[in-house]
Design a protein around this motif. Structure first.
Motif, PDB file in Angstrom:
ATOM      1  N   GLU A 124      -5.083   6.264   4.185  1.00 42.35           N
ATOM      2  CA  GLU A 124      -5.110   5.013   4.967  1.00 42.35           C
ATOM      3  C   GLU A 124      -6.523   4.453   5.050  1.00 42.35           C
ATOM      4  OE1 GLU A 124      -3.348   6.346   8.605  1.00 42.35           O
ATOM      5  OE2 GLU A 124      -1.297   6.023   7.879  1.00 42.35           O
ATOM      6  N   ASP A 125      -7.501   5.320   5.254  1.00 39.34           N
ATOM      7  CA  ASP A 125      -8.901   4.873   5.298  1.00 39.34           C
ATOM      8  C   ASP A 125      -9.319   4.257   3.970  1.00 39.34           C
ATOM      9  OD1 ASP A 125      -9.111   5.740   7.897  1.00 39.34           O
ATOM     10  OD2 ASP A 125     -10.257   7.551   7.417  1.00 39.34           O
ATOM     11  N   GLU A 126      -8.941   4.920   2.879  1.00 35.41           N
ATOM     12  CA  GLU A 126      -9.312   4.413   1.563  1.00 35.41           C
ATOM     13  C   GLU A 126      -8.639   3.069   1.283  1.00 35.41           C
ATOM     14  OE1 GLU A 126      -8.595   7.442  -1.350  1.00 35.41           O
ATOM     15  OE2 GLU A 126     -10.108   8.771  -0.502  1.00 35.41           O
ATOM     16  N   GLN A 127      -7.414   2.905   1.720  1.00 36.62           N
ATOM     17  CA  GLN A 127      -6.718   1.642   1.520  1.00 36.62           C
ATOM     18  C   GLN A 127      -7.358   0.522   2.340  1.00 36.62           C
ATOM     19  OE1 GLN A 127      -4.236   1.033  -0.794  1.00 36.62           O
ATOM     20  NE2 GLN A 127      -4.927   3.055  -1.413  1.00 36.62           N
ATOM     21  N   ALA A 128      -7.967   0.889   3.454  1.00 37.41           N
ATOM     22  CA  ALA A 128      -8.644  -0.086   4.309  1.00 37.41           C
ATOM     23  C   ALA A 128     -10.065  -0.385   3.806  1.00 37.41           C
ATOM     24  CB  ALA A 128      -8.700   0.421   5.750  1.00 37.41           C
ATOM     25  N   GLY A 129     -10.464   0.267   2.714  1.00 38.93           N
ATOM     26  CA  GLY A 129     -11.780   0.015   2.145  1.00 38.93           C
ATOM     27  C   GLY A 129     -12.880   0.885   2.708  1.00 38.93           C
ATOM     28  N   GLN A 130     -12.531   1.838   3.543  1.00 41.94           N
ATOM     29  CA  GLN A 130     -13.523   2.743   4.117  1.00 41.94           C
ATOM     30  C   GLN A 130     -13.559   4.027   3.302  1.00 41.94           C
ATOM     31  OE1 GLN A 130     -11.890   3.363   7.949  1.00 41.94           O
ATOM     32  NE2 GLN A 130     -12.436   1.339   8.718  1.00 41.94           N
ATOM     33  N   PRO A 131     -14.714   4.649   3.198  1.00 45.07           N
ATOM     34  CA  PRO A 131     -14.741   5.930   2.500  1.00 45.07           C
ATOM     35  C   PRO A 131     -14.071   6.990   3.356  1.00 45.07           C
ATOM     36  CG  PRO A 131     -16.883   5.446   3.408  1.00 45.07           C
ATOM     37  CD  PRO A 131     -16.020   4.240   3.661  1.00 45.07           C
ATOM     38  N   GLY A 132     -13.133   7.679   2.811  1.00 48.26           N
ATOM     39  CA  GLY A 132     -12.472   8.753   3.547  1.00 48.26           C
ATOM     40  C   GLY A 132     -13.340   9.998   3.533  1.00 48.26           C
ATOM     41  N   ILE A 133     -12.898  11.004   4.250  1.00 49.86           N
ATOM     42  CA  ILE A 133     -13.619  12.267   4.241  1.00 49.86           C
ATOM     43  C   ILE A 133     -13.099  13.104   3.083  1.00 49.86           C
ATOM     44  CG2 ILE A 133     -14.153  12.339   6.703  1.00 49.86           C
ATOM     45  CD1 ILE A 133     -11.649  14.117   7.013  1.00 49.86           C
ATOM     46  N   GLY A 134     -13.941  13.949   2.555  1.00 50.64           N
ATOM     47  CA  GLY A 134     -13.505  14.812   1.470  1.00 50.64           C
ATOM     48  C   GLY A 134     -13.484  14.103   0.127  1.00 50.64           C
ATOM     49  N   LYS A 135     -12.858  14.762  -0.837  1.00 52.78           N
ATOM     50  CA  LYS A 135     -12.759  14.220  -2.185  1.00 52.78           C
ATOM     51  C   LYS A 135     -11.834  13.011  -2.177  1.00 52.78           C
ATOM     52  CE  LYS A 135     -11.650  15.650  -6.842  1.00 52.78           C
ATOM     53  NZ  LYS A 135     -11.080  16.706  -7.668  1.00 52.78           N
ATOM     54  N   PRO A 136     -12.251  11.915  -2.803  1.00 53.72           N
ATOM     55  CA  PRO A 136     -11.427  10.702  -2.782  1.00 53.72           C
ATOM     56  C   PRO A 136     -10.058  10.921  -3.415  1.00 53.72           C
ATOM     57  CG  PRO A 136     -13.593  10.250  -3.704  1.00 53.72           C
ATOM     58  CD  PRO A 136     -13.497  11.722  -3.528  1.00 53.72           C
ATOM     59  N   LEU A 137      -9.051  10.258  -2.858  1.00 53.01           N
ATOM     60  CA  LEU A 137      -7.695  10.390  -3.369  1.00 53.01           C
ATOM     61  C   LEU A 137      -7.371   9.340  -4.421  1.00 53.01           C
ATOM     62  CD1 LEU A 137      -5.695  11.084  -0.076  1.00 53.01           C
ATOM     63  CD2 LEU A 137      -6.384  12.711  -1.808  1.00 53.01           C
ATOM     64  N   THR A 138      -7.731   8.117  -4.159  1.00 54.37           N
ATOM     65  CA  THR A 138      -7.352   7.039  -5.065  1.00 54.37           C
ATOM     66  C   THR A 138      -8.392   6.888  -6.178  1.00 54.37           C
ATOM     67  OG1 THR A 138      -8.468   5.401  -3.699  1.00 54.37           O
ATOM     68  CG2 THR A 138      -6.149   5.777  -3.241  1.00 54.37           C
ATOM     69  N   PRO A 139      -7.953   6.448  -7.348  1.00 53.90           N
ATOM     70  CA  PRO A 139      -8.904   6.258  -8.451  1.00 53.90           C
ATOM     71  C   PRO A 139     -10.004   5.259  -8.104  1.00 53.90           C
ATOM     72  CG  PRO A 139      -6.655   6.123  -9.259  1.00 53.90           C
ATOM     73  CD  PRO A 139      -6.582   6.207  -7.766  1.00 53.90           C
ATOM     74  N   GLU A 140      -9.668   4.252  -7.302  1.00 49.48           N
ATOM     75  CA  GLU A 140     -10.673   3.266  -6.916  1.00 49.48           C
ATOM     76  C   GLU A 140     -11.786   3.913  -6.107  1.00 49.48           C
ATOM     77  OE1 GLU A 140      -7.362   2.782  -5.996  1.00 49.48           O
ATOM     78  OE2 GLU A 140      -6.822   1.455  -7.632  1.00 49.48           O
ATOM     79  N   GLN A 141     -11.400   4.751  -5.142  1.00 52.15           N
ATOM     80  CA  GLN A 141     -12.414   5.417  -4.316  1.00 52.15           C
ATOM     81  C   GLN A 141     -13.210   6.423  -5.137  1.00 52.15           C
ATOM     82  OE1 GLN A 141     -13.684   5.111  -1.271  1.00 52.15           O
ATOM     83  NE2 GLN A 141     -12.481   3.266  -1.009  1.00 52.15           N
ATOM     84  N   GLN A 142     -12.561   7.079  -6.094  1.00 59.90           N
ATOM     85  CA  GLN A 142     -13.291   7.999  -6.969  1.00 59.90           C
ATOM     86  C   GLN A 142     -14.352   7.237  -7.750  1.00 59.90           C
ATOM     87  OE1 GLN A 142     -10.163   9.797  -9.273  1.00 59.90           O
ATOM     88  NE2 GLN A 142      -9.558  11.164  -7.627  1.00 59.90           N
TER      89      GLN A 142
END
Length: 98
Positions: A49-67
């Motif tokens: 949810e954080d990554e979808q909102a454009g915020q960096p999540g904690i830990g290893k990124p889940l989505t390819p965009e965040q990676q």
């Protein structure tokens, strides 16, 4: 004797999140059916949810965009460091030429 921590790959984490988000399954149901702790599943959902909102999540990124974003941020930090070194070197050599 210590228990070894289990590691899950990104594709499994995304599949678990999709089961909850798209299929509407509960965290408890998914965690029991996949033998994963409910706190880990909740953390993956929150990170997604954080990554979808454009915020960096904690830990290893889940989505390819965040990676990709994390990779570019790391490259950016490296390049900024290189620029600082070059600035200091050019200032040093400019003083030596005078």
């Amino acid at each position: 004797m210590t228990r070894q921590r289990r590691k899950f790959d990104t594709s499994l984490k995304l599949e678990v999140v999709r089961m909850i988000k798209e299929q509407g399954l509960s965290v408890q149901h998914v965690s029991e059916s996949m033998s994963i702790g409910p706190s880990a599943v909740r953390r993956w959902v929150k990170q997604y949810e954080d990554e979808q909102a454009g915020q960096p999540g904690i830990g290893k990124p889940l989505t390819p965009e965040q990676q990709r974003i994390r990779q570019l941020e790391q490259e950016n930090r490296q390049l900024r460091g290189d620029v600082e070194i070059l600035k200091k070197a050019s200032a040093f050599f400019a003083r030596e030429l005078k």
